[in-house]
Design a protein around this motif. Structure first.
Motif: not given
Length: 341
Positions: A270-285
């Motif tokens: 999950w930590a890597h999944y979320l890191r990738g999402y944020e690196a791709g421009g995603g901004e979960p609040s």
């Protein structure tokens, strides 16, 4: 002796599995492709067939099954995926029919069904931490690329009604459930819908893939050695909550491992999944991340509804009463789940 070759007027088909030869013929007829080989990959929510064409190209034909929720969402799905492909997002592009249409309508004994063709995606499901990071990154690209989508509207919104209330409606008439358990599920759905009503004002909305459990994308290695994630199976896509799309991966892992709380492997992934999402421009609040336990439960209810609502096709063994009873405790445990390491 009865005439066994005559059609029995009392026979009613609920689901027909088409022979691979029939699908190959339809693809040749409607898409103008010479099919060298075709075989059934799997039956499930839809029936998927692998095709190898005479020119060496590979495709997947999806024969859509009639689902209790209503008409096919195929016009939205194919238009969305075409839009995402044009924006450079990692998706399996649909292939237009010779007529220019996005799909074919076919007559089956149980009613009309749709056939659509997609490019085959080489590779395998994510397995390493790097691959989960690539998956999260591509999901962010998909969410970003969908922001200016302006094609046909989705028939479904991935909201509380779609994720929970439909399931309750299916359980109300489900033969494998007693009165007490039915009331337990009424109270459970009411609780989750109240939580969603309280939280939804602060949650991020996106066009969801809807089924991001890790087996609907492949990690592809290009000729130059570069690696990327490519998503397919957007038949559950629709406007909804970012927290829902993010929740499906941890939900899938915990269901497959029969876990009531995340283990170290899931937390690391999950930590890597979320890191990738944020690196791709995603901004979960913070609100999106805090809502993950809620949406893991809502996802589980949606999945239960797919089983309960498809009893005409899958039978009640897909969701027997003993299993339904156990899921109440599972979802109660998930209320306080923590994905942090």
């Amino acid at each position: 002796m009865p005439d066994l070759t005559a059609h029995d007027p009392e026979l009613v088909a609920t689901h027909t599995t088409a022979a691979a030869a029939s699908v190959a013929r339809w693809v040749e007829l409607h898409y103008g492709l010479a099919v060298a080989h075709c075989h059934l990959i799997r039956r499930g929510l839809n029936d998927n067939y692998a095709l190898l064409c005479a020119d060496g190209s590979r495709h997947v034909a999806r024969l859509y099954s009639i689902r209790p929720r209503g008409d096919f969402n195929i016009d939205f799905e194919t238009a969305l995926v075409s839009h995402l492909h044009a924006r450079g997002a990692g998706v399996a592009a649909p292939v237009a029919c010779s007529s220019g249409d996005a799909h074919v309508a076919l007559r089956f004994p149980e009613g009309p069904r749709a056939l659509a063709l997609f490019r085959h995606v080489e590779g395998a499901v994510p397995d390493t931490l790097e691959e989960f990071e690539l998956t999260g990154c591509t999901l962010a690209h998909i969410h970003g690329a969908a922001r200016d989508y302006a094609g046909p509207a989705s028939r479904y919104t991935l909201d509380g009604h779609h994720l929970a209330s439909r399931t309750l409606a299916y359980l109300e008439t489900y033969p494998e459930i007693d009165k007490g358990l039915r009331e337990t599920y009424r109270q459970l759905v009411q609780r989750l819908l109240q939580e969603l009503a309280t939280a939804q004002g602060g949650l991020t909305r996106v066009v969801c893939h809807g089924d991001t459990h890790g087996f609907n994308n492949h990690i592809h290695t290009g000729p130059d050695g570069s690696r990327s994630a490519v998503f397919f199976d957007f038949d559950d896509a629709g406007p909804g909550f970012l927290a829902y799309d993010l929740s499906v991966m941890p939900w899938s892992y915990m269901v497959r491992k029969t876990l009531k709380e995340p283990d170290d492997t899931l937390r690391e992934r999950w930590a890597h999944y979320l890191r990738g999402y944020e690196a791709g421009g995603g901004e979960p609040s913070d609100a999106d991340l805090c809502a993950l336990p809620l949406f893991v439960q809502l996802r589980h209810l949606w999945n239960m509804g797919e089983a309960a609502g498809r009893r005409h096709h899958w039978g009640t063994s897909a969701a027997p009463q003993d299993w339904l009873k156990k899921q109440v405790d599972v979802m109660d445990a998930w209320k306080s789940m923590d994905l942090h390491a």
